[in-house]
Design a protein around this motif. Structure first.
Motif, short mmCIF file in Angstrom:
data_model
loop_
_atom_site.label_atom_id
_atom_site.label_comp_id
_atom_site.label_asym_id
_atom_site.label_seq_id
_atom_site.Cartn_x
_atom_site.Cartn_y
_atom_site.Cartn_z
N GLN A 247 0.83 -1.20 0.00
CA GLN A 247 0.00 0.00 0.00
C GLN A 247 0.87 1.26 0.00
O GLN A 247 0.55 2.24 -0.66
CB GLN A 247 -0.94 0.01 1.22
CG GLN A 247 -1.82 -1.23 1.35
CD GLN A 247 -2.48 -1.62 0.04
OE1 GLN A 247 -3.21 -0.84 -0.58
NE2 GLN A 247 -2.24 -2.86 -0.39
N PHE A 248 1.96 1.22 0.73
CA PHE A 248 2.90 2.35 0.73
C PHE A 248 3.52 2.52 -0.65
O PHE A 248 3.59 3.62 -1.19
CB PHE A 248 3.99 2.13 1.78
CG PHE A 248 3.66 2.63 3.15
CD1 PHE A 248 4.14 3.85 3.60
CD2 PHE A 248 2.86 1.88 4.00
CE1 PHE A 248 3.83 4.32 4.87
CE2 PHE A 248 2.54 2.34 5.27
CZ PHE A 248 3.03 3.56 5.70
N LEU A 249 3.99 1.40 -1.23
CA LEU A 249 4.69 1.45 -2.51
C LEU A 249 3.78 1.89 -3.65
O LEU A 249 4.26 2.50 -4.62
CB LEU A 249 5.31 0.09 -2.83
CG LEU A 249 6.43 -0.37 -1.89
CD1 LEU A 249 6.87 -1.78 -2.26
CD2 LEU A 249 7.62 0.58 -1.94
N ASN A 250 2.51 1.59 -3.56
CA ASN A 250 1.57 1.93 -4.63
C ASN A 250 0.77 3.20 -4.34
O ASN A 250 -0.16 3.53 -5.08
CB ASN A 250 0.60 0.76 -4.87
CG ASN A 250 1.30 -0.43 -5.51
OD1 ASN A 250 1.66 -0.39 -6.69
ND2 ASN A 250 1.52 -1.47 -4.73
N SER A 251 1.17 3.92 -3.32
CA SER A 251 0.45 5.14 -2.96
C SER A 251 0.86 6.31 -3.87
O SER A 251 1.98 6.36 -4.37
CB SER A 251 0.76 5.53 -1.51
OG SER A 251 2.11 5.91 -1.36
N PRO A 252 -0.05 7.24 -4.13
CA PRO A 252 0.28 8.44 -4.91
C PRO A 252 1.42 9.23 -4.28
O PRO A 252 2.23 9.85 -4.99
CB PRO A 252 -1.03 9.24 -4.90
CG PRO A 252 -2.10 8.21 -4.70
CD PRO A 252 -1.49 7.19 -3.78
N GLU A 253 1.52 9.20 -2.96
CA GLU A 253 2.57 9.96 -2.28
C GLU A 253 3.95 9.40 -2.61
O GLU A 253 4.89 10.15 -2.89
CB GLU A 253 2.35 9.95 -0.77
CG GLU A 253 3.34 10.84 -0.01
CD GLU A 253 3.02 10.96 1.47
OE1 GLU A 253 3.84 11.55 2.20
OE2 GLU A 253 1.95 10.46 1.89
N PHE A 254 4.08 8.07 -2.59
CA PHE A 254 5.36 7.48 -2.95
C PHE A 254 5.67 7.70 -4.42
O PHE A 254 6.81 7.95 -4.81
CB PHE A 254 5.37 5.98 -2.63
CG PHE A 254 6.69 5.31 -2.92
CD1 PHE A 254 7.80 5.56 -2.13
CD2 PHE A 254 6.82 4.44 -3.99
CE1 PHE A 254 9.02 4.96 -2.39
CE2 PHE A 254 8.03 3.82 -4.27
CZ PHE A 254 9.14 4.09 -3.46
N GLU A 255 4.65 7.62 -5.26
CA GLU A 255 4.85 7.88 -6.70
C GLU A 255 5.36 9.30 -6.93
O GLU A 255 6.29 9.51 -7.71
CB GLU A 255 3.54 7.66 -7.45
CG GLU A 255 3.68 7.88 -8.96
CD GLU A 255 2.38 7.64 -9.70
OE1 GLU A 255 2.38 7.76 -10.94
OE2 GLU A 255 1.36 7.33 -9.04
N ASN A 256 4.77 10.27 -6.25
CA ASN A 256 5.22 11.66 -6.40
C ASN A 256 6.63 11.84 -5.89
O ASN A 256 7.42 12.60 -6.47
CB ASN A 256 4.27 12.60 -5.65
CG ASN A 256 2.93 12.73 -6.33
OD1 ASN A 256 2.81 12.54 -7.54
ND2 ASN A 256 1.89 13.05 -5.55
N ARG A 257 6.95 11.15 -4.83
CA ARG A 257 8.31 11.23 -4.28
C ARG A 257 9.32 10.69 -5.29
O ARG A 257 10.40 11.26 -5.48
CB ARG A 257 8.37 10.44 -2.97
CG ARG A 257 9.70 10.53 -2.24
CD ARG A 257 9.54 9.98 -0.83
NE ARG A 257 10.82 9.77 -0.17
CZ ARG A 257 11.53 10.71 0.42
NH1 ARG A 257 11.09 11.96 0.41
NH2 ARG A 257 12.66 10.42 1.01
N CYS A 258 8.97 9.60 -5.95
CA CYS A 258 9.87 9.04 -6.97
C CYS A 258 10.05 10.01 -8.13
O CYS A 258 11.16 10.17 -8.66
CB CYS A 258 9.32 7.71 -7.47
SG CYS A 258 9.34 6.39 -6.24
#
Length: 265
Positions: A247-258
């Motif tokens: 859930q963390f890895l597929n979250s919009p927040e992690f995506e934006n961080r990447c």
């Protein structure tokens, strides 16, 4: 008579010269100390974007008409409320220098290179203050930033997931895997969290959730999110850690961080 005129002219000239020579000394007694920085930079650049794992040199000149006494440095990082001190202030004793004008990059009285390898990506400023033996001082801020790139993304995984600085071989292997396309950001982050090194730390549920927030999202947990993940980990009908990780890895927040790091999500 002629000789007497010449003698009088010479005496008058001597009196004039005496006045010219004496006046500056009298005026100098009331002149404040001259104290300046010249071309003070980090690594020779005014506002550099720095990379992690690098040692940078403080360069420039300081001038005082009195002997220098101390150099004082403070590192600060910018957040939503302004700049905050993040590293212990350092004071260097400059007494004993035989010159009043001195090149920082040639100093022998303090370690001229300073490490920034423990700084996360962001905006920073270095406060540099110098004083002389009269207690007169000047200060200057040097602004710089730590860039967001593949190197700093991998560095963050080591520092914030495993809580250590990377070994050279491991860092280079992971960086190559990310930049060559063998693995994306999610896959690399997953490998860190599921690594034997991470699991050997035996985090409890509270520690596990906080480590995911710190290592993957780069922040402290919010109350609502924390409570939600804690519910999953304590429901008692199975091990949901891998589920929470996904859930963390597929979250919009992690995506934006990447995306901010410029890495393939």
């Amino acid at each position: 008579m002629k000789h007497r005129r010449i003698l009088c002219m010479m005496m008058a000239l001597c009196m004039m010269l005496s006045v010219v020579m004496i006046n500056p000394k009298v005026e100098a007694q009331g002149t404040p100390s001259v104290f300046e920085f010249f071309k003070l930079t980090i690594g020779g650049t005014k506002n550099p974007v720095l990379e992690s794992f690098t040692s940078y040199q403080l360069e420039g000149w300081v001038y005082s008409n009195k002997q220098l006494k101390t150099l004082y440095m403070v590192m600060e990082r910018k957040d939503s409320t302004g700049y905050k001190t993040i590293l212990t202030p350092r004071t260097y004793d400059l007494r004993g220098l035989r010159t009043c004008s001195y090149n920082f990059s040639a100093m022998t009285n303090f370690k001229r290179d300073f490490k920034i390898e423990n700084l996360t990506p962001g905006e920073y400023r270095l406060y540099v203050g110098v004083s002389n033996v009269d207690g007169v001082g000047i200060a200057k801020y040097l602004y710089f930033s730590i860039g967001f790139d593949e190197r700093t993304f991998v560095h963050e995984l080591y520092r914030c997931v495993l809580d250590r600085e990377p070994d050279v071989e491991g860092f280079n292997n992971n960086l190559y895997a990310l930049t060559s396309g063998r693995v994306n950001a999610r896959g690399l982050a997953r490998a860190f969290v599921q690594s034997p090194e991470f699991k050997s730390r035996n985090f409890n549920n509270d520690q596990y959730i906080r480590q995911l927030y710190k290592g993957l999202l780069g922040r402290y947990p919010d109350t609502g999110g924390y409570n939600s993940w804690m519910w999953w980990l304590t429901r008692g009908d199975g091990d949901y850690r891998d589920f929470v990780l996904e859930q963390f890895l597929n979250s919009p927040e992690f995506e934006n961080r990447c995306r901010n790091f410029g890495v393939n999500y």
